[in-house]
Design a protein around this motif. Structure first.
Motif, PDB file in Angstrom:
ATOM      1  N   HIS A 183       0.844  -1.196   0.000  1.00  0.00           N
ATOM      2  CA  HIS A 183       0.000   0.000   0.000  1.00  0.00           C
ATOM      3  C   HIS A 183       0.871   1.235   0.000  1.00  0.00           C
ATOM      4  O   HIS A 183       2.056   1.195   0.319  1.00  0.00           O
ATOM      5  N   GLY A 184       0.265   2.312  -0.409  1.00  0.00           N
ATOM      6  CA  GLY A 184       0.963   3.579  -0.536  1.00  0.00           C
ATOM      7  C   GLY A 184       0.754   4.140  -1.917  1.00  0.00           C
ATOM      8  O   GLY A 184      -0.182   3.769  -2.623  1.00  0.00           O
ATOM      9  N   GLY A 185       1.661   5.019  -2.309  1.00  0.00           N
ATOM     10  CA  GLY A 185       1.626   5.588  -3.651  1.00  0.00           C
ATOM     11  C   GLY A 185       2.352   4.678  -4.630  1.00  0.00           C
ATOM     12  O   GLY A 185       2.774   3.569  -4.301  1.00  0.00           O
ATOM     13  N   GLY A 186       2.498   5.189  -5.819  1.00  0.00           N
ATOM     14  CA  GLY A 186       3.117   4.405  -6.881  1.00  0.00           C
ATOM     15  C   GLY A 186       4.512   3.918  -6.551  1.00  0.00           C
ATOM     16  O   GLY A 186       4.863   2.772  -6.856  1.00  0.00           O
ATOM     17  N   GLU A 187       5.320   4.757  -5.934  1.00  0.00           N
ATOM     18  CA  GLU A 187       6.689   4.351  -5.615  1.00  0.00           C
ATOM     19  C   GLU A 187       6.725   3.204  -4.617  1.00  0.00           C
ATOM     20  O   GLU A 187       7.511   2.273  -4.759  1.00  0.00           O
ATOM     21  N   GLN A 188       5.863   3.263  -3.602  1.00  0.00           N
ATOM     22  CA  GLN A 188       5.835   2.199  -2.594  1.00  0.00           C
ATOM     23  C   GLN A 188       5.353   0.885  -3.206  1.00  0.00           C
ATOM     24  O   GLN A 188       5.908  -0.181  -2.928  1.00  0.00           O
ATOM     25  N   VAL A 189       4.323   0.956  -4.035  1.00  0.00           N
ATOM     26  CA  VAL A 189       3.797  -0.255  -4.668  1.00  0.00           C
ATOM     27  C   VAL A 189       4.843  -0.841  -5.618  1.00  0.00           C
ATOM     28  O   VAL A 189       5.100  -2.044  -5.610  1.00  0.00           O
ATOM     29  N   ALA A 190       5.453   0.010  -6.427  1.00  0.00           N
ATOM     30  CA  ALA A 190       6.491  -0.464  -7.353  1.00  0.00           C
ATOM     31  C   ALA A 190       7.655  -1.087  -6.588  1.00  0.00           C
ATOM     32  O   ALA A 190       8.226  -2.093  -7.029  1.00  0.00           O
ATOM     33  N   ALA A 191       7.994  -0.520  -5.434  1.00  0.00           N
ATOM     34  CA  ALA A 191       9.089  -1.072  -4.629  1.00  0.00           C
ATOM     35  C   ALA A 191       8.748  -2.474  -4.135  1.00  0.00           C
ATOM     36  O   ALA A 191       9.603  -3.368  -4.131  1.00  0.00           O
TER      37      ALA A 191
END
Length: 170
Positions: A124-132
């Motif tokens: 969960h989170g924004g795009g960067e967190q999900v991509a990570a």
């Protein structure tokens, strides 16, 4: 029983590389490595992906599922994620047994799952967190990651999938 079913499929002409097993535990992962084209583990954190790759070896497909909530606030994200993990998965012995093998205890599996468990199972989170989080699966040996978007109740699905695609640079 699953091994016999794989035998029946193979005897009926289904090529091994066309079979991908929903494998969580070591025995079915070994079966996927030896007599199928790979594994599709469901409801697993990247640590499971690492362990699964070790069991499968370098050749077979490894395509874990990763749940995603596009929400920056952890409490709100967990409020969306927890019911989708709790029912039915925390009531199914195959999933809870797998989570226990990964080190999660009774306190983590009770009451809809601890915050730590939900965070491990749902990016969960924004795009960067999900991509990570997706990158963690790839770094652990995944060939493909099946992303399951969990939208907030009442959310516009077209808009949510658009947000996910944008977050992932698609």
């Amino acid at each position: 029983m699953l091994a016999r079913y794989v035998d029946v499929l193979r005897a009926d002409g289904v090529p091994a590389d066309s079979l991908v097993l929903a494998a969580l535990g070591p025995r079915v992962l070994r079966l996927a490595a030896e007599r199928a084209g790979g594994a599709h583990p469901y409801l697993v954190p990247p640590e499971h992906t690492r362990q699964a790759r070790k069991i499968l070896g370098p050749g077979p497909l490894l395509a874990p599922e990763q749940k995603v909530v596009l929400e920056a606030d952890p409490q709100q994200a967990r409020a969306v994620a927890r019911p989708r993990v709790q029912n039915p998965y925390l009531g199914l012995v195959n999933y809870t047994s797998n989570l226990r093998r990964l080190g999660w205890g009774d306190e983590d599996l009770a009451g809809g799952g601890s915050d730590a468990l939900i965070d491990a199972l749902v990016a969960h989170g924004g795009g960067e967190q999900v991509a990570a989080r997706l990158a963690e699966h790839f770094d652990a040996g995944a060939d493909h990651v099946c992303v399951q978007l969990l939208p907030a109740p009442g959310a516009d699905l077209t808009e949510e999938f658009g947000r996910l695609a944008k977050a992932l640079g698609l």
